[in-house]
Design an enzyme around this catalytic site. Sequence first.
Site, short mmCIF file in Angstrom:
data_model
loop_
_atom_site.label_atom_id
_atom_site.label_comp_id
_atom_site.label_asym_id
_atom_site.label_seq_id
_atom_site.Cartn_x
_atom_site.Cartn_y
_atom_site.Cartn_z
N GLU A 1 0.84 -1.22 0.00
CA GLU A 1 0.00 0.00 0.00
C GLU A 1 0.87 1.25 0.00
OE1 GLU A 1 -2.32 -1.69 3.37
OE2 GLU A 1 -4.01 -0.88 2.28
N GLU B 1 -4.23 -9.19 3.60
CA GLU B 1 -4.93 -8.85 4.84
C GLU B 1 -6.20 -9.65 5.09
OE1 GLU B 1 -3.55 -6.74 2.75
OE2 GLU B 1 -2.97 -4.86 3.72
C1 LIG Z 1 0.44 2.45 14.39
C2 LIG Z 1 -0.36 1.68 15.39
C3 LIG Z 1 -1.19 0.61 14.69
C4 LIG Z 1 -2.45 0.35 15.46
C5 LIG Z 1 -3.43 -0.45 14.61
C6 LIG Z 1 -4.40 0.49 13.92
C7 LIG Z 1 -4.46 0.18 12.45
C8 LIG Z 1 -4.91 1.38 11.62
C9 LIG Z 1 -4.32 1.42 10.23
C10 LIG Z 1 -4.47 0.10 9.58
C11 LIG Z 1 -3.25 -0.17 8.74
C12 LIG Z 1 -3.43 -1.43 7.94
C13 LIG Z 1 -2.23 -1.63 7.07
C14 LIG Z 1 -2.32 -2.91 6.27
O1 LIG Z 1 -3.40 -2.86 5.36
C15 LIG Z 1 -2.50 -4.11 7.20
C16 LIG Z 1 -1.34 -5.02 7.10
O2 LIG Z 1 -0.31 -4.77 6.55
S1 LIG Z 1 -1.60 -6.51 7.91
C17 LIG Z 1 -0.11 -7.43 7.58
C18 LIG Z 1 -0.05 -7.85 6.14
N1 LIG Z 1 1.11 -8.69 5.94
C19 LIG Z 1 1.02 -10.03 6.03
O3 LIG Z 1 -0.02 -10.59 6.24
C20 LIG Z 1 2.32 -10.78 5.84
C21 LIG Z 1 2.41 -11.89 6.91
N2 LIG Z 1 3.72 -12.50 6.86
C22 LIG Z 1 4.04 -13.39 5.88
O4 LIG Z 1 3.33 -13.68 4.95
C23 LIG Z 1 5.40 -14.01 6.02
O5 LIG Z 1 5.81 -13.89 7.36
C24 LIG Z 1 6.47 -13.33 5.13
C25 LIG Z 1 6.48 -11.86 5.39
C26 LIG Z 1 6.18 -13.66 3.68
C27 LIG Z 1 7.83 -13.91 5.52
O6 LIG Z 1 7.73 -15.34 5.46
P1 LIG Z 1 8.93 -16.24 6.01
O7 LIG Z 1 10.21 -15.77 5.44
O8 LIG Z 1 8.50 -17.65 5.83
O9 LIG Z 1 9.01 -15.94 7.55
P2 LIG Z 1 7.90 -16.25 8.67
O10 LIG Z 1 6.55 -16.27 8.07
O11 LIG Z 1 8.34 -17.39 9.49
O12 LIG Z 1 8.00 -14.91 9.53
C28 LIG Z 1 9.27 -14.62 10.16
C29 LIG Z 1 8.94 -13.96 11.48
O13 LIG Z 1 8.31 -12.68 11.22
C30 LIG Z 1 7.03 -12.64 11.83
N3 LIG Z 1 6.15 -11.88 10.97
C31 LIG Z 1 6.04 -11.99 9.62
N4 LIG Z 1 5.16 -11.11 9.15
C32 LIG Z 1 4.71 -10.39 10.22
C33 LIG Z 1 3.80 -9.32 10.39
N5 LIG Z 1 3.17 -8.75 9.35
N6 LIG Z 1 3.58 -8.85 11.63
C34 LIG Z 1 4.24 -9.39 12.70
N7 LIG Z 1 5.13 -10.42 12.62
C35 LIG Z 1 5.35 -10.89 11.37
C36 LIG Z 1 6.62 -14.08 11.98
O14 LIG Z 1 5.66 -14.23 12.99
C37 LIG Z 1 7.93 -14.73 12.31
O15 LIG Z 1 8.20 -14.43 13.65
P3 LIG Z 1 9.04 -15.49 14.56
O16 LIG Z 1 8.29 -16.77 14.47
O17 LIG Z 1 10.40 -15.56 13.89
O18 LIG Z 1 9.05 -14.88 15.91
#
Ligand SMILES: CCCCCCCCCCCCC[C@H](O)CC(=O)SCCNC(=O)CCNC(=O)[C@H](O)C(C)(C)COP(=O)(O)OP(=O)(O)OC[C@H]1O[C@@H](n2cnc3c(N)ncnc32)[C@H](O)[C@@H]1OP(=O)(O)O
Length: 654
Positions: free
Chosen positions: A87, A107
Amino acid sequence: MVSTSAVIASLQRDYVEALRRSDVKAIVLTGAKGRFSGGFDINAFDKKPKSEKPVSLSIDFLTDIVEDAQKPSVAAIDGIALGGGLELAMVCHARVSTSSAQLGLPELQLSIIPGLGGTQRLPRLVGLPKALGMLLMSKPLKRVEAHRFGLVDAVVSADELIRTAYSWVLEIVEDKRPWFRSLHRTDRLPALEETKKILNFARVQAQKQSASLQHPLVCIDVIEEGIISGPRAGLMKETLCGKMPEMSQISKSLRHGFFAQRATSKIPNISNLGLTPRRIHKVAIVGGGLMGSGIATALISNNFLVILKEVDEQFLDAGISRVKANLRSFIKKGQMTKEDYESKLSLLSGVLDYEQFRDTDVVIEAVIEDVSLKQKIFSDLEKHCHSNCIFATNTSTIDLQLIGQKTSCQDRIIGAHFFSPAHVMPLLEIIRTHRTSSQVIVDLLTVAKRIRKTPIVVGNCTGFAVNRMFFPFTQVACLLVDCGLDVYHIDHVITKFGMPMGPFRLADLVGFGVAVASRKQYLQSYPERYYNSMLIQIMLEENRTGESSRKGFYLYDDMRKATPDPEIKKYVEKSRSMASIAQDPKLPKLTEDDIVEMMFFPVVNEACRLLDEGVAMKASDLDVASMMGRGFPSYRSHSFPLFCVSRIIFLPYH
Ligand SMILES: CCCCCCCCCCCCC[C@H](O)CC(=O)SCCNC(=O)CCNC(=O)[C@H](O)C(C)(C)COP(=O)(O)OP(=O)(O)OC[C@H]1O[C@@H](n2cnc3c(N)ncnc32)[C@H](O)[C@@H]1OP(=O)(O)O
């Protein structure tokens, strides 16, 4: 880990500073360490926003400051740009990516409405149909497709990325390239009538995909608002819908599932020992039946060398044919190309003896659930394989110590319980005995990650974790029928709750022979909480074996379509007459919730016993096991709080 709000605040501060400085002509946004951004910190959604005033990052910062700035910006994308990351990139006036880039808005799989303008900008960049597909299927776009659909303006090598982005943004400054504000583009939006048709079709598809979930429909409404009332109105609706309480409850469950799934490979005193996984290159599979061929498919699809052993040519040919059919199903689903098919199949060879087992790194036994046969196989393996070879069994129920009884290498014996179909189901239940070495567990965890399975490591007991947790599920279903409830009503209620199928349809799929065999194991191991319904036994004695005989609780046509069979009335009546239970007049008044609770409370009890006995290490592992091993609806743990075993509640056993 720096908090999301801190990251956004610093981005906003630096951006405003860059716009203020007279020596800055334009801005390039990029990520670090080969990743643009994985999106918002999903944990942030559980935190209460500091200011009550709804600061709209999407409008006040990204739109008004970044997109409407007097200086152009270009996003230089390497690796992933997901969620808020994409985004942010779409707010920039152009996007340059590397060929490894993956761009998506996942999302909705967390019941989060893209909240930084994704619902408005994505359709205006890639067109409405493609945008809906990406949003509703949480499917990312990669390199060529991202360029072809206009999500990125150029695809370059990682070495050229920053330089290309710099020259691109300066050419925008010099009016040599267009300065696009994607929020205001309309050239890729269809006419209003066509828009309505596309959106209504998407609504129907979304309902078909998951009738109980509202957030996909809300997302479509937000997109529609922006097209009909203007993109800024769309941004407003997007911000408001992102805060809907009922969706945040479902989102809480889905986000729990996201982290729980990633936590399964964190095993105390195993994964934190610093052990280096050994190189696993060649895997042998003993048994080319449904499970063995599925496991072979999962392995060769992920570039393992596989030998498949069977007892004779006929069984071996059948096993290899099943592998070919599985690979063709991947091609049909677009998960594999025809070229890949040949290269993957070349990794598989069939054998009729142990000669080629000498250099195998892992052997997975996948023969019928016969203890003496398994013992013989493990004894033979010890003679024919090298001394570090890992011996895994795909048994779903039998005690591993029994299987390894005729060997002297119990430290190398481990359970690798795949779920049928093994090349599709995402869960791998890894069973360790108290003698299984930590190195063997670490090695198998690494194999699981390579074949894209989510592992849960559990202890050794009858039924291990998944099947033991759910064995009360069928027991209670049979008990309710013996008490007077209708078979098909129970299946309907459980399917409506969100399970992939009801207990009786599942019994048909698994097959009555397996059901009766495994029940014997449970009766031996857990006699004090075993309900001995005769229903399935009675039907088995009349050659009804379930789907395989086209007659079980349902009748099956050539397409495996299940139809209720009036004939089963006589079996139900016979089972009731054999059960020592009085028909309960209150039963027909049971609500659907009552039935769901009666079916799942005993499952929760069994889950709590697994934790209490140390068979399972974390409650969240059992949540993952239920979702990925039995299809428990991941969005449900909020409405059925007792089921989310992480909140352990011991219940009076029904
Ligand atoms: C400012 C205050 C905010 C208050 C909230 C109010 C909101 C108001 C505004 C809304 C904004 C919305 C914005 C947006 O539209 C919403 C989002 O962006 S939601 C998130 C979207 N992203 C995802 O869904 C991606 C999820 N992650 C993945 O698909 C995969 O992790 C990856 C990125 C492709 C990486 O894959 P891999 O290499 O296989 O690694 P892992 O999956 O094992 O992840 C490693 C490690 O990172 C942690 N992690 C990954 N992504 C996130 C994440 N988005 N948030 C938090 N943590 C994440 C994952 O848990 C692993 O952690 P570990 O196990 O190593 O501790």
